[in-house]
Design a protein around this motif. Structure first.
Motif, PDB file in Angstrom:
ATOM      1  N   GLN A  18      12.717   4.118 -13.467  1.00 21.66           N
ATOM      2  CA  GLN A  18      13.272   4.454 -12.161  1.00 21.66           C
ATOM      3  C   GLN A  18      13.235   5.968 -11.961  1.00 21.66           C
ATOM      4  O   GLN A  18      13.419   6.734 -12.897  1.00 21.66           O
ATOM      5  N   GLY A  19      13.003   6.364 -10.735  1.00 21.81           N
ATOM      6  CA  GLY A  19      12.951   7.796 -10.431  1.00 21.81           C
ATOM      7  C   GLY A  19      11.662   8.458 -10.863  1.00 21.81           C
ATOM      8  O   GLY A  19      11.624   9.678 -11.062  1.00 21.81           O
ATOM      9  N   SER A  20      10.620   7.681 -11.021  1.00 25.11           N
ATOM     10  CA  SER A  20       9.331   8.270 -11.398  1.00 25.11           C
ATOM     11  C   SER A  20       8.751   9.051 -10.221  1.00 25.11           C
ATOM     12  O   SER A  20       9.213   8.939  -9.081  1.00 25.11           O
ATOM     13  N   GLN A  21       7.729   9.813 -10.504  1.00 13.56           N
ATOM     14  CA  GLN A  21       7.046  10.590  -9.468  1.00 13.56           C
ATOM     15  C   GLN A  21       5.755   9.913  -9.013  1.00 13.56           C
ATOM     16  O   GLN A  21       4.852  10.560  -8.485  1.00 13.56           O
ATOM     17  N   ALA A  22       5.688   8.613  -9.196  1.00  8.63           N
ATOM     18  CA  ALA A  22       4.457   7.889  -8.878  1.00  8.63           C
ATOM     19  C   ALA A  22       4.150   7.873  -7.386  1.00  8.63           C
ATOM     20  O   ALA A  22       3.026   7.538  -6.990  1.00  8.63           O
ATOM     21  N   ASP A  49       5.874  -0.356  -8.546  1.00 10.78           N
ATOM     22  CA  ASP A  49       6.549  -1.319  -7.671  1.00 10.78           C
ATOM     23  C   ASP A  49       6.485  -0.760  -6.252  1.00 10.78           C
ATOM     24  O   ASP A  49       7.113   0.262  -5.940  1.00 10.78           O
ATOM     25  N   THR A  50       5.719  -1.398  -5.360  1.00 10.96           N
ATOM     26  CA  THR A  50       5.492  -0.845  -4.022  1.00 10.96           C
ATOM     27  C   THR A  50       6.753  -0.846  -3.170  1.00 10.96           C
ATOM     28  O   THR A  50       6.828  -0.124  -2.172  1.00 10.96           O
ATOM     29  N   ALA A  51       7.746  -1.645  -3.555  1.00 14.67           N
ATOM     30  CA  ALA A  51       8.983  -1.692  -2.772  1.00 14.67           C
ATOM     31  C   ALA A  51       9.924  -0.555  -3.141  1.00 14.67           C
ATOM     32  O   ALA A  51      10.609   0.002  -2.283  1.00 14.67           O
ATOM     33  N   THR A  52       9.964  -0.199  -4.443  1.00 13.30           N
ATOM     34  CA  THR A  52      10.949   0.785  -4.903  1.00 13.30           C
ATOM     35  C   THR A  52      10.327   2.096  -5.354  1.00 13.30           C
ATOM     36  O   THR A  52      11.020   3.115  -5.429  1.00 13.30           O
ATOM     37  N   ASP A  85     -10.328  -8.396 -16.115  1.00 12.72           N
ATOM     38  CA  ASP A  85     -10.825  -9.721 -16.498  1.00 12.72           C
ATOM     39  C   ASP A  85      -9.823 -10.520 -17.318  1.00 12.72           C
ATOM     40  O   ASP A  85     -10.128 -11.627 -17.773  1.00 12.72           O
ATOM     41  N   LYS A  86      -8.631  -9.978 -17.537  1.00 16.48           N
ATOM     42  CA  LYS A  86      -7.573 -10.710 -18.241  1.00 16.48           C
ATOM     43  C   LYS A  86      -6.493 -11.182 -17.265  1.00 16.48           C
ATOM     44  O   LYS A  86      -5.365 -11.474 -17.665  1.00 16.48           O
ATOM     45  N   PHE A  87      -6.849 -11.175 -15.977  1.00 14.55           N
ATOM     46  CA  PHE A  87      -5.956 -11.632 -14.909  1.00 14.55           C
ATOM     47  C   PHE A  87      -4.716 -10.744 -14.762  1.00 14.55           C
ATOM     48  O   PHE A  87      -3.665 -11.191 -14.307  1.00 14.55           O
ATOM     49  N   LEU A  88      -4.850  -9.501 -15.177  1.00 16.41           N
ATOM     50  CA  LEU A  88      -3.784  -8.533 -14.978  1.00 16.41           C
ATOM     51  C   LEU A  88      -4.078  -7.704 -13.731  1.00 16.41           C
ATOM     52  O   LEU A  88      -5.240  -7.517 -13.350  1.00 16.41           O
ATOM     53  N   SER A  89      -3.017  -7.193 -13.120  1.00 15.62           N
ATOM     54  CA  SER A  89      -3.201  -6.345 -11.934  1.00 15.62           C
ATOM     55  C   SER A  89      -2.230  -5.173 -11.991  1.00 15.62           C
ATOM     56  O   SER A  89      -1.122  -5.282 -12.527  1.00 15.62           O
ATOM     57  N   SER A  90      -2.678  -4.058 -11.434  1.00 10.92           N
ATOM     58  CA  SER A  90      -1.862  -2.843 -11.347  1.00 10.92           C
ATOM     59  C   SER A  90      -1.887  -2.361  -9.906  1.00 10.92           C
ATOM     60  O   SER A  90      -2.961  -2.254  -9.292  1.00 10.92           O
ATOM     61  N   THR A  91      -0.718  -2.091  -9.371  1.00 11.80           N
ATOM     62  CA  THR A  91      -0.645  -1.630  -7.984  1.00 11.80           C
ATOM     63  C   THR A  91      -0.303  -0.145  -7.937  1.00 11.80           C
ATOM     64  O   THR A  91       0.370   0.393  -8.821  1.00 11.80           O
ATOM     65  N   SER A  92      -0.771   0.482  -6.876  1.00  8.34           N
ATOM     66  CA  SER A  92      -0.514   1.910  -6.664  1.00  8.34           C
ATOM     67  C   SER A  92       0.804   2.100  -5.928  1.00  8.34           C
ATOM     68  O   SER A  92       1.506   1.134  -5.597  1.00  8.34           O
ATOM     69  N   ASN A  93       1.101   3.333  -5.666  1.00  8.33           N
ATOM     70  CA  ASN A  93       2.186   3.642  -4.737  1.00  8.33           C
ATOM     71  C   ASN A  93       1.835   3.102  -3.360  1.00  8.33           C
ATOM     72  O   ASN A  93       0.660   2.889  -3.031  1.00  8.33           O
ATOM     73  N   ARG A  94       2.843   2.873  -2.540  1.00  3.76           N
ATOM     74  CA  ARG A  94       2.607   2.479  -1.154  1.00  3.76           C
ATOM     75  C   ARG A  94       2.652   3.738  -0.294  1.00  3.76           C
ATOM     76  O   ARG A  94       3.586   4.536  -0.384  1.00  3.76           O
TER      77      ARG A  94
END
Length: 500
Positions: A87-91, A37-40, A192-201
Motif C-alpha cells: 500500500q502507498g506504492s508509487q506505481a 491494483d487498478t482500483a487502489t 503462457d502460464k495464464f498469469l497476468s499483470s496490470t499497470s496503473n490506471r
C-alpha cells in the motif's frame, strides 16, 4: 547410542548435505507476478518458494529507483504467506521494482529476480483527435510474455478491450475519441502460464485548449500614409494565444492570411496593412488558431473594413459620398465629416446619423473670404460606433482622404445698361477669389482707354474716364490677375453697352 540409530543419523545428514551442499546458498523464491491494483494503486506481489526447504520467513523488498543493486525491506512475512500487497506504492507515477528473499535458520537466500510494474502514460493529441498510450514493458517474463491487452473505459462507464497487442509493442494510438470527454486506460500483460499483470490506471480528459470568449474588431481605419490600421481586442482568459489575420476583397471571402501573431497575452493587438489602394474595399477578420502545426482557426472576430469616400466638385460645390463601415457589433452611431483647409487646419463640418451617406459643402462664400483658390480642400469621414458594445469597446474609423483642387474661376458679363435705374448699371469681372494683383481696363473701338482700375472691387459705370457717358456700342476689355498661388491669368473680350 545404538549402532542402528547412529547409522540413521548419518544417512539423514548425507541426504541434507546432498540437498543443500556445504558452501552453497539456498535458492531464492521465484516471483510469479507483480501487478498494480487498478482500483487502489496498490502493488500485489506473488511468488513461489525456492526448491530449498527449511524456509522460516520471507522478506519483501522495494528496489530503489535507478539503483538495481539497492533495495529497502518493506516487510517480513510468515513462511505460509506468498503474496504481499504494498500500500502507498508509487506505481501510479512510475514503474516500481520489487524482489523477495527467503530466510532460513542460519542463512538468507539471494534476492529473487526483480519484477517491474507496468507504468502507463497517455497524451491527448487534439490536432489528430487521438490518445497516445505508452507503457513500460513487463520484461521479467522474457519469452513467456504472450501479449498486451488495453482496457478502456469512457466517461459513460462503458468498457472496451483492445486485445492481443504484440509483446514487442509498448505504445498504441487510440483514434476517434470524443472531444471534451473523459477516458481511463490500463494495460494488462499475459504470459503462457495464464498469469497476468496490470499497470496503473491512467485517466484523462479530451479537453481542447479553450479560446478567448470574444474577439472584437475595434476598427479598421485609414492612416495619413494611406495604409489601413487595424485594432482587435480579446478576452485574456484564454489558453490559445496565437492569432492569424485574414484579408479579403469581399465580406464573404476573407480567406487570405496576411499576418500571424504568436503568444499574444496583452488582450489586444494592432496591425498596419500596406494595401495597394485605400480607395478599394478591404475586409479583415482576426482568428485565434489552435496549437496544431496547421494553425487551424478556432474562433474569429467580427469583420472590420475601411470606409471609401468619394468627392465631386461643381462650381465650388463639393458633393461627398461614402459607403458604410462594416461591421461593428453595436452598429454605427454617427458619421462625422471633416474638412481640411489652409495647410492642415481641420474642421468638423457636420455629424450625420447612420443611414445618411452624402453631404454637400458649398465653398463659394468661403473661397471669397478665405482666398482658397489654388489650394486644395480635403475631406475625410469618421465613423463612430454606438455606445452599447457588449464588451465595453467603442470604435472609431476614418475613411480615405479626398482632395479637391480649387481652380480660379472668372466670370465676365458681356453687356450692361448704365441708365441709372439701379438694374444692370455697372460691370466688372466676377472673381471667386481674392487676387494678389489686379488690372481691369476697357477700350473703345478705336483703341482708346476709357476705364482702368487695379481695385478688384471697382466697377465700370459706363463713363469715359469717369466723366461723361460713353456712347452705346461694343467695347473691348483686358483683364490681368495674379492669384495667391502666383498664377497669372489674362483674359480679353467684348462688352456691349446700350441704353434701353
Amino acid at each position: 547410542m545404538s549402532p542402528r540409530l547412529t547409522i540413521l543419523i548419518l544417512l539423514l545428514t548425507a541426504a541434507i548435505i546432498n540437498l543443500y551442499p556445504q558452501g552453497a546458498s539456498p535458492d531464492p523464491p521465484v516471483i510469479q507476478v507483480v501487478s498494480v491494483d487498478t482500483a487502489t494503486g496498490d502493488v500485489v506481489i506473488s511468488w513461489e518458494p525456492g526448491i530449498t526447504g527449511g524456509i522460516k520467513e520471507y522478506v519483501v523488498y522495494d528496489v530503489r529507483q535507478g539503483q538495481d543493486s539497492a533495495a529497502d525491506a518493506l516487510d517480513t512475512l510468515d513462511v505460509t504467506v506468498t503474496t504481499y500487497r504494498h500500500q502507498g506504492s508509487q506505481a501510479s507515477s512510475r514503474s516500481v521494482s520489487y524482489t523477495v528473499a527467503a530466510v532460513y535458520a542460519d542463512d538468507t537466500s539471494p534476492l529473487a529476480d526483480f519484477h517491474h510494474t507496468i507504468f502507463a502514460t497517455t497524451t491527448y493529441d487534439s490536432c489528430a483527435n487521438q490518445i497516445n498510450i505508452s507503457w513500460t514493458p513487463y520484461s521479467a517474463w522474457g519469452s513467456s510474455l504472450l501479449a498486451y491487452n488495453i482496457h478502456i473505459r469512457d466517461i459513460q462507464g462503458n468498457y472496451s478491450l483492445i486485445p492481443s497487442i504484440s509483446p514487442a509493442v509498448t505504445s498504441y494510438e487510440y483514434n476517434g475519441v470524443e472531444q471534451n470527454s473523459g477516458y481511463c486506460f490500463y494495460i494488462e500483460a499475459e504470459n503462457d502460464k495464464f498469469l497476468s499483470s496490470t499497470s496503473n490506471r491512467i485517466c484523462l480528459n479530451t479537453t481542447r485548449a479553450y479560446p478567448p470568449s470574444y474577439i472584437n474588431a475595434d476598427y479598421a481605419t485609414v492612416t495619413a500614409d494611406n495604409d489601413i490600421q487595424l485594432k482587435f481586442s480579446f478576452d485574456q482568459n484564454t489558453q490559445l494565444n496565437d492569432f492569424t489575420l485574414f484579408f479579403g476583397n469581399a465580406a464573404s471571402d476573407i480567406v487570405v492570411p496576411v499576418a500571424q501573431f504568436e503568444n499574444i497575452t496583452s488582450g489586444s493587438l494592432t496591425y498596419t496593412h500596406d494595401v495597394f489602394s485605400v480607395e478599394k474595399k478591404s475586409y479583415y477578420q482576426l482568428a485565434v488558431v489552435d496549437l496544431c502545426p496547421t494553425k487551424n482557426p478556432v474562433k474569429k472576430s467580427n469583420i472590420a473594413s475601411n470606409i471609401i469616400l468619394q468627392a465631386t466638385e461643381d462650381n465650388y460645390v463639393i458633393t461627398l459620398e461614402w459607403d458604410n463601415y462594416y461591421q461593428w457589433l453595436s452598429g454605427i452611431k454617427f458619421y462625422n465629416v471633416y474638412r481640411i483647409t489652409n495647410g492642415g487646419e481641420v474642421e468638423k463640418i457636420d455629424s450625420l446619423p447612420y443611414g445618411i451617406n452624402t453631404l454637400t459643402d458649398n465653398l463659394g462664400i468661403m473661397i471669397t473670404d478665405d482666398n482658397l483658390v489654388g489650394d486644395k480642400v480635403c475631406y475625410y469621414i469618421e465613423a463612430e460606433e454606438n455606445d452599447d458594445n457588449i464588451y465595453g469597446i467603442k470604435g472609431f474609423s476614418q475613411s480615405n482622404r479626398v482632395c479637391i483642387s480649387l481652380e480660379p474661376k472668372i466670370y465676365m458679363p458681356n453687356a450692361f445698361t448704365p441708365d441709372n435705374n439701379s438694374y444692370n448699371d455697372r460691370i466688372k469681372p466676377i472673381l471667386t477669389f481674392r487676387p494678389e494683383s489686379y488690372l481691369f481696363a476697357v477700350y473703345d473701338r478705336w483703341g482708346s482707354k476709357v476705364f482702368e482700375t487695379k481695385n478688384a472691387d471697382e466697377y465700370w459705370y459706363g463713363k469715359i474716364n469717369g466723366r461723361k457717358k460713353a456712347p452705346p456700342g461694343v467695347y473691348v476689355y483686358y483683364l490681368k490677375i495674379t492669384t495667391s498661388g502666383n498664377i497669372i491669368i489674362e483674359k480679353k473680350g467684348t462688352i456691349t453697352l446700350f441704353y434701353p
